[in-house]
Design a protein around this motif. Structure first.
Motif, PDB file in Angstrom:
ATOM      1  N   UNK A 143       1.046  -1.276   0.206  1.00  0.00           N
ATOM      2  CA  UNK A 143       0.219   0.069  -0.255  1.00  0.00           C
ATOM      3  C   UNK A 143       1.003   1.282   0.112  1.00  0.00           C
ATOM      4  N   UNK A 144       2.029   1.334   0.643  1.00  0.00           N
ATOM      5  CA  UNK A 144       2.938   2.011   0.798  1.00  0.00           C
ATOM      6  C   UNK A 144       3.475   2.880  -0.754  1.00  0.00           C
ATOM      7  N   UNK A 145       4.014   1.678  -1.350  1.00  0.00           N
ATOM      8  CA  UNK A 145       4.512   1.365  -2.455  1.00  0.00           C
ATOM      9  C   UNK A 145       3.496   2.398  -3.295  1.00  0.00           C
ATOM     10  N   UNK A 186      -6.053   9.196  -1.677  1.00  0.00           N
ATOM     11  CA  UNK A 186      -5.499   8.864   0.026  1.00  0.00           C
ATOM     12  C   UNK A 186      -7.133   7.657   0.217  1.00  0.00           C
ATOM     13  N   UNK A 187      -7.653   7.337  -0.713  1.00  0.00           N
ATOM     14  CA  UNK A 187      -9.105   7.115  -0.467  1.00  0.00           C
ATOM     15  C   UNK A 187      -8.521   5.327  -0.529  1.00  0.00           C
ATOM     16  N   UNK A 188      -8.905   4.494   0.263  1.00  0.00           N
ATOM     17  CA  UNK A 188      -9.013   2.915   1.120  1.00  0.00           C
ATOM     18  C   UNK A 188      -9.925   1.934   0.728  1.00  0.00           C
ATOM     19  N   UNK A 230      -9.773 -15.875   5.240  1.00  0.00           N
ATOM     20  CA  UNK A 230     -10.255 -14.491   4.367  1.00  0.00           C
ATOM     21  C   UNK A 230     -11.364 -13.914   5.240  1.00  0.00           C
ATOM     22  N   UNK A 231     -10.913 -14.669   6.246  1.00  0.00           N
ATOM     23  CA  UNK A 231     -10.716 -13.227   7.760  1.00  0.00           C
ATOM     24  C   UNK A 231     -10.213 -12.078   7.429  1.00  0.00           C
ATOM     25  N   UNK A 232      -8.932 -11.411   7.456  1.00  0.00           N
ATOM     26  CA  UNK A 232      -8.004 -10.888   6.656  1.00  0.00           C
ATOM     27  C   UNK A 232      -8.168 -10.408   5.607  1.00  0.00           C
ATOM     28  N   UNK A 233      -9.119  -9.132   5.015  1.00  0.00           N
ATOM     29  CA  UNK A 233      -8.858  -8.470   4.124  1.00  0.00           C
ATOM     30  C   UNK A 233      -7.471  -8.328   3.411  1.00  0.00           C
ATOM     31  N   UNK A 234      -7.668  -7.830   1.903  1.00  0.00           N
ATOM     32  CA  UNK A 234      -6.334  -6.994   1.215  1.00  0.00           C
ATOM     33  C   UNK A 234      -6.594  -5.551   1.179  1.00  0.00           C
ATOM     34  N   UNK A 235      -5.851  -4.613   0.772  1.00  0.00           N
ATOM     35  CA  UNK A 235      -6.317  -4.001   0.354  1.00  0.00           C
ATOM     36  C   UNK A 235      -6.550  -2.978  -1.413  1.00  0.00           C
ATOM     37  N   UNK A 236      -7.066  -2.635  -1.814  1.00  0.00           N
ATOM     38  CA  UNK A 236      -7.418  -1.706  -2.932  1.00  0.00           C
ATOM     39  C   UNK A 236      -7.272  -0.425  -3.111  1.00  0.00           C
ATOM     40  N   UNK A 237      -6.845   0.226  -4.000  1.00  0.00           N
ATOM     41  CA  UNK A 237      -5.890   1.365  -4.107  1.00  0.00           C
ATOM     42  C   UNK A 237      -7.311   2.086  -5.775  1.00  0.00           C
ATOM     43  N   UNK A 238      -7.473   3.491  -5.404  1.00  0.00           N
ATOM     44  CA  UNK A 238      -7.194   4.399  -6.534  1.00  0.00           C
ATOM     45  C   UNK A 238      -8.789   4.347  -7.441  1.00  0.00           C
ATOM     46  N   UNK A 239      -9.729   3.932  -6.747  1.00  0.00           N
ATOM     47  CA  UNK A 239     -11.213   4.212  -7.621  1.00  0.00           C
ATOM     48  C   UNK A 239     -11.580   2.742  -8.526  1.00  0.00           C
ATOM     49  N   UNK A 240     -12.188   3.575  -9.542  1.00  0.00           N
ATOM     50  CA  UNK A 240     -12.602   2.436 -10.627  1.00  0.00           C
ATOM     51  C   UNK A 240     -13.840   3.199 -11.712  1.00  0.00           C
ATOM     52  N   UNK A 241     -14.248   2.512 -12.460  1.00  0.00           N
ATOM     53  CA  UNK A 241     -14.847   2.740 -13.495  1.00  0.00           C
ATOM     54  C   UNK A 241     -16.122   3.072 -13.215  1.00  0.00           C
ATOM     55  N   UNK A 291     -10.612   3.882 -14.228  1.00  0.00           N
ATOM     56  CA  UNK A 291     -10.445   2.361 -15.112  1.00  0.00           C
ATOM     57  C   UNK A 291     -10.802   1.417 -14.124  1.00  0.00           C
ATOM     58  N   UNK A 292      -9.577   0.615 -13.166  1.00  0.00           N
ATOM     59  CA  UNK A 292      -9.766  -0.402 -11.855  1.00  0.00           C
ATOM     60  C   UNK A 292      -9.326  -0.243 -10.807  1.00  0.00           C
ATOM     61  N   UNK A 293     -10.273  -0.156  -9.675  1.00  0.00           N
ATOM     62  CA  UNK A 293      -9.274  -0.944  -8.749  1.00  0.00           C
ATOM     63  C   UNK A 293      -7.868  -1.748  -8.301  1.00  0.00           C
ATOM     64  N   UNK A 294      -7.068  -1.273  -7.868  1.00  0.00           N
ATOM     65  CA  UNK A 294      -6.068  -1.958  -7.791  1.00  0.00           C
ATOM     66  C   UNK A 294      -5.769  -2.406  -7.203  1.00  0.00           C
ATOM     67  N   UNK A 295      -5.617  -3.751  -6.640  1.00  0.00           N
ATOM     68  CA  UNK A 295      -5.058  -4.693  -5.107  1.00  0.00           C
ATOM     69  C   UNK A 295      -3.917  -4.635  -4.984  1.00  0.00           C
TER      70      UNK A 295
END
Length: 258
Positions: free
Chosen positions: A125-127, A235-237, A214-225, A182-186
């Protein structure tokens, strides 16, 4: 600096981290564009369980040069290892380990030295935020304006409810396209992956092997179409379970360089 101050216009309370100093203690590369439909389909020929029905692709990302719908986080991790294999990288440099059944699914893991390995992987996420911001401290890498957003991002107002060819709008100052929209990015990590460091700064170092569940989600960033402007900000998560399938989840590649 990561996160957004409480005063940031359009900030989504409870979803975004407050401002913090983040240290990324490595050199890394990140792809200029999201992984495309055409690229991902080559992988699907060898790993059909991660395929997306043609009708879904045609509806939500109709151009082969547009961002792929990757579906679950597991599929993105599997693609990274597959691409490392295609390029002849040693197996000890691959960044993901399959589970005991030999599958990229619940129970697979990220080794403790994954960020030292040179294989393809998802960005932390930091990168991701560092690359997205491109040195900016505004809500978007070009400034704050919603009026300018359609020149940089495919979102609700200009997408016609589908993703578009990668790299057709303006890039940020690092030459990266579609970091917003465009796409949310994992991302590779979970919402609480970063650890406090010296003098109040955080870092994104991995110190132990992580088993994915499955109880520990992964982040997505950037928003989508499909998103409104407030979601298409640096900054949106967003977070999903790693097995969750959604028609606007994609990814871009990263690698560590020594």
């Amino acid at each position: 600096r990561m996160g957004s101050p409480p005063t940031e216009t359009e900030r989504i309370a409870g979803n975004e981290a407050p401002p913090s100093r983040m240290r990324i203690p490595r050199r890394f590369a990140i792809a200029a564009k999201e992984v495309t439909v055409e690229q991902f389909q080559r992988f699907v020929k060898t790993t059909p369980q991660f395929g997306v029905p043609p009708s879904v692709l045609n509806r939500y990302t109709p151009d082969p040069g547009g961002p792929t719908i990757v579906g679950p986080w597991y599929a993105a991790a599997a693609y990274c290892n597959w691409l490392s294999e295609q390029e002849g990288l040693p197996k000890d440099q691959w960044c993901y380990l399959h589970n005991e059944a030999g599958a990229y699914a619940e129970g697979m893991s990220i080794p403790a030295d994954a960020l030292d390995r040179t294989g393809y992987r998802l960005p932390t996420e930091a990168e991701w935020e560092y690359a997205c911001r491109a040195g900016s401290v505004t809500s978007r890498y070009y400034g704050h304006s919603i009026e300018l957003l359609e020149a940089y991002a495919r979102y609700q107002a200009n997408s016609k409810e589908h993703a578009w060819t990668c790299g057709t709008l303006f890039s940020n100052d690092l030459g990266l396209f579609d970091m917003l929209g465009n796409m949310y990015e994992w991302c590779q990590d979970s919402p609480n992956a970063s650890k406090p460091g010296k003098k109040g700064a955080y870092n994104d170092i991995i110190s132990i092997s992580e088993s994915i569940n499955e109880k520990n989600p992964r982040l997505l960033r950037g928003g989508a179409f499909l998103n409104q402007p407030s979601y298409v900000r640096s900054a949106n998560r967003y977070r999903d379970a790693p097995a969750f399938r959604k028609t606007n989840n994609g990814f871009r590649l990263a690698r560590t360089y020594h």
